[in-house]
Every structure is written in structure tokens, then in C-alpha cells.
Design an enzyme around this catalytic site. Structure first.
Site, short mmCIF file in Angstrom:
data_model
loop_
_atom_site.label_atom_id
_atom_site.label_comp_id
_atom_site.label_asym_id
_atom_site.label_seq_id
_atom_site.Cartn_x
_atom_site.Cartn_y
_atom_site.Cartn_z
N ASP A 1 -9.22 -18.68 61.24
CA ASP A 1 -10.56 -19.25 61.30
C ASP A 1 -11.29 -18.76 60.01
O ASP A 1 -10.83 -17.81 59.37
CB ASP A 1 -11.24 -18.69 62.56
CG ASP A 1 -12.73 -18.87 62.55
OD1 ASP A 1 -13.18 -20.01 62.41
OD2 ASP A 1 -13.45 -17.86 62.66
N ASP B 1 -15.37 -18.82 59.26
CA ASP B 1 -16.64 -18.11 59.44
C ASP B 1 -16.50 -17.00 60.48
O ASP B 1 -16.09 -17.25 61.62
CB ASP B 1 -17.74 -19.09 59.88
CG ASP B 1 -18.05 -20.06 58.76
OD1 ASP B 1 -18.38 -19.58 57.66
OD2 ASP B 1 -17.95 -21.28 58.97
N GLY C 1 -20.17 -25.94 64.70
CA GLY C 1 -20.44 -26.96 63.68
C GLY C 1 -21.92 -27.08 63.38
O GLY C 1 -22.74 -27.20 64.31
N GLU D 1 -23.69 -30.45 64.46
CA GLU D 1 -23.85 -30.48 65.92
C GLU D 1 -24.94 -29.49 66.35
O GLU D 1 -25.68 -29.74 67.30
CB GLU D 1 -22.53 -30.09 66.60
CG GLU D 1 -21.41 -31.11 66.47
CD GLU D 1 -20.73 -31.12 65.11
OE1 GLU D 1 -21.09 -30.30 64.25
OE2 GLU D 1 -19.85 -31.97 64.90
N ARG D 2 -25.04 -28.37 65.63
CA ARG D 2 -26.05 -27.35 65.95
C ARG D 2 -27.44 -27.93 65.75
O ARG D 2 -28.34 -27.71 66.56
CB ARG D 2 -25.80 -26.14 65.03
CG ARG D 2 -26.33 -24.85 65.54
CD ARG D 2 -25.73 -23.70 64.74
NE ARG D 2 -24.32 -23.53 65.06
CZ ARG D 2 -23.42 -23.02 64.22
NH1 ARG D 2 -23.77 -22.63 63.01
NH2 ARG D 2 -22.16 -22.90 64.58
N LYS E 1 -28.02 -28.34 53.53
CA LYS E 1 -27.69 -26.96 53.97
C LYS E 1 -26.38 -26.49 53.34
O LYS E 1 -26.25 -25.36 52.89
CB LYS E 1 -27.62 -26.93 55.51
CG LYS E 1 -27.15 -25.62 56.10
CD LYS E 1 -25.68 -25.67 56.44
CE LYS E 1 -25.12 -24.30 56.67
NZ LYS E 1 -23.67 -24.32 56.98
N THR F 1 -10.84 -24.44 60.79
CA THR F 1 -12.26 -24.11 60.91
C THR F 1 -13.11 -25.30 61.31
O THR F 1 -12.70 -26.45 61.10
CB THR F 1 -12.77 -23.53 59.56
OG1 THR F 1 -14.19 -23.39 59.61
CG2 THR F 1 -12.44 -24.44 58.40
C1 XBP Z 1 -18.24 -21.42 62.57
C2 XBP Z 1 -19.29 -22.37 62.72
C3 XBP Z 1 -19.79 -23.07 61.56
C4 XBP Z 1 -20.86 -22.38 60.74
C5 XBP Z 1 -21.67 -23.43 60.06
O1 XBP Z 1 -17.11 -22.07 62.04
O2 XBP Z 1 -19.70 -22.68 63.83
O3 XBP Z 1 -20.31 -24.22 62.13
O4 XBP Z 1 -21.74 -21.63 61.53
O5 XBP Z 1 -20.86 -24.22 59.28
P1 XBP Z 1 -15.64 -21.35 62.13
P2 XBP Z 1 -21.21 -25.74 58.93
O6 XBP Z 1 -15.83 -20.05 62.81
O7 XBP Z 1 -14.79 -22.31 62.93
O8 XBP Z 1 -15.15 -21.20 60.71
O9 XBP Z 1 -22.71 -25.86 58.83
O10 XBP Z 1 -20.54 -25.98 57.61
O11 XBP Z 1 -20.66 -26.60 60.05
MG MG Z 2 -15.48 -18.14 63.45
#
Ligand code: XBP
Ligand code: MG
Length: 244
Positions: free
Chosen positions: A9, A11, A51, A54-55, A84, A121
Site C-alpha cells: 500500500d 499512503d 480515496g 470519494e472523501r 488537491k 493503492t
Molecule cells: C489512502 C487514501 C488516500 C489518501 C488520499 O490510500 O485513502 O485516499 O488519503 O489520496 P492508500 P487521494 O492507503 O490506499 O495508499 O486524494 O489521491 O485519493
Molecule cells: Mg494506507
């Protein structure tokens, strides 16, 4: 070696990026003249929605506003999110985030042992490229045989799809890989794809449910070397065969 690939993953797992994402959302809201601000407490809650686009949609849905206004705001979600993403890439390029402890070493060990690398991710490809380029150098992007990101239209975590697609693109079986996650939704996605999953939580995710993790570590420095991980994976493989 029974492990053929490591799937990470991004983030929270490669780097503790959520504070930068949060700041980038707020910068985009200000640039778009929206009277929104996501403080850390609100953002922790919003992280339950995977995402960024979606958030934003979820945030609008929960607003106390007339339906017509909400629908206009929802239609702006893509534009807000694009802006963003640009702020986020700029912050990463300024060197404001580092890889988590042990990540670079595990990449080196895997490459030396011909264990393949992949990323799965919900974030965007440009955010992934920015992170890799400004932590490991632009050439590191080529270390990954598959980089599965959120804009492909496949259901986001906790759905297993991004992991299933990554394993399939690698041409491997679920039992051939180790997945690395930091969040409850990420763990649920990897386990639903039947992967041996190592979880390294961050401050943003420490209160998630990790009962299903095959290995729960503070970070990848201790117990997160390739040899130790492969030994744990082998034990898991044997116990799952015995249970079958
Ligand atoms: C974690 C997330 C991401 C980031 C925001 O992704 O939920 O949505 O918070 O990224 P992961 P974006 O842990 O799967 O890497 O705004 O680019 O969607
Ligand atoms: Mg993550």
C-alpha cells in the site's frame, strides 16, 4: 524462496503521508473559494472513506444543505480533487515527507533477492510518482512491476479488487506474495484477496481493527527484514495447508 513478490500500500505504509494529504485538501478548498477546513480530528474520521474524491463526496453528502446545492458541490468534486493532487505533489517535491523506517531497506533486500515489487493503492498515479521520485529518485518507479492506483475505476479498499488485479498482473498466486498495509480497510482488502498481510499502523490508523493481521509491527525496522518476513510467510503457508 516461497515469496515471489511484495505488494505495498502507499499512503501510511510507504510513508506517513496523511498530514500532507490533509493540508493539500485544505489548500484546494481555499483555492476554490470553498469555506471548508478539515482539521485533524475531522480528517481522522474522514479517513474511513478510501480515496480523496470519494472523501469529498462523502463530506458533501453529510452536509446540512439543500439537495440542489449538494448536487452542484458533488459535481465539483473531480475539479477540487485534481487541484488537491497538484498541491500534494508540490508539497512532496518540497521534501515534506520521508519514507517510513525500514521501507527502503526492504526494497533493497527484495531487489537483491529477485523478489518482485508492486504497489496497490487507492491514491492517484501522480501522487505515487511524486512520492517515489522525491524519496528514492525518479528511477525507482521502474523497480515496481505493477503500480495499481485509484483512478482505474475498480472498487476501492476495503474491496479486494486492487489486490486481486495486482496479483493477477504479476502472474502469481495469492500465496506467492506478501502484502503491506497500515489501515483497517487496507487489511480487509488484502485479506479478502487471501494474502499474507503485514500491518504497520501509523498514528492515523492505530485505533483500527487489526485482529486479522498475519503480522502486526510498529514499523519495518525490527522483524520487518526480508528473511524474517519470509519465515513468517512460510509458517502461515504450512498452517493454512494443515487447516485445509
Ligand atoms: C489512502 C487514501 C488516500 C489518501 C488520499 O490510500 O485513502 O485516499 O488519503 O489520496 P492508500 P487521494 O492507503 O490506499 O495508499 O486524494 O489521491 O485519493
Ligand atoms: Mg494506507
Amino acid at each position: 524462496m516461497t515469496v515471489r513478490a511484495l505488494i505495498f500500500d502507499v499512503d501510511g505504509t510507504l510513508a506517513d503521508t496523511e498530514e500532507l494529504h490533509r493540508q493539500a485538501f485544505n489548500a484546494a478548498f481555499a483555492a476554490q473559494r470553498l469555506p471548508w477546513f478539515w482539521g485533524q480530528r475531522i480528517y481522522r474520521d474522514l479517513l474511513k472513506v478510501a480515496g480523496g474524491r470519494e472523501r469529498i463526496g462523502h463530506f458533501v453528502d453529510a452536509m446540512d444543505a439543500p439537495a440542489a446545492e449538494k448536487s452542484k458541490l458533488r459535481a465539483r468534486a473531480i475539479g477540487i480533487h485534481t487541484e488537491k493532487t497538484q498541491f500534494y505533489a508540490r508539497y512532496v517535491a518540497e521534501g515534506r515527507v520521508a519514507l517510513r523506517d525500514g521501507v527502503a531497506r526492504l526494497f533493497r533486500e527484495a531487489r537483491a533477492a529477485h523478489v518482485r515489487l508492486a504497489l496497490a493503492t487507492t491514491t492517484t498515479r501522480s501522487s505515487v510518482d511524486a512520492l517515489l521520485a522525491h524519496t528514492l529518485g525518479a528511477r525507482s518507479i521502474r523497480w515496481f512491476d505493477v503500480i495499481a492506483t485509484g483512478e482505474r475505476g475498480i472498487p476501492k479498499k476495503p474491496a479486494p479488487d486492487v489486490y486481486c488485479a495486482t496479483v493477477q498482473q504479476l502472474g502469481l498466486r495469492p500465496q506467492d506474495v506478501i502484502a503491506f498495509e497500515d489501515s483497517g480497510d487496507g487489511l480487509a482488502a488484502a485479506k479478502a484477496a487471501q494474502l499474507f498481510t503485514v500491518v504497520t499502523p501509523t498514528g492515523w490508523t492505530a485505533d483500527h481493527d487489526f485482529a486479522g493481521a498475519d503480522l502486526l509491527l510498529d514499523n519495518l525496522t525490527r522483524g520487518g527484514g526480508l528473511g524474517t518476513l519470509c519465515a513468517a510467510h512460510l509458517r502461515w503457508l504450512h498452517s493454512s495447508r494443515e487447516a485445509a
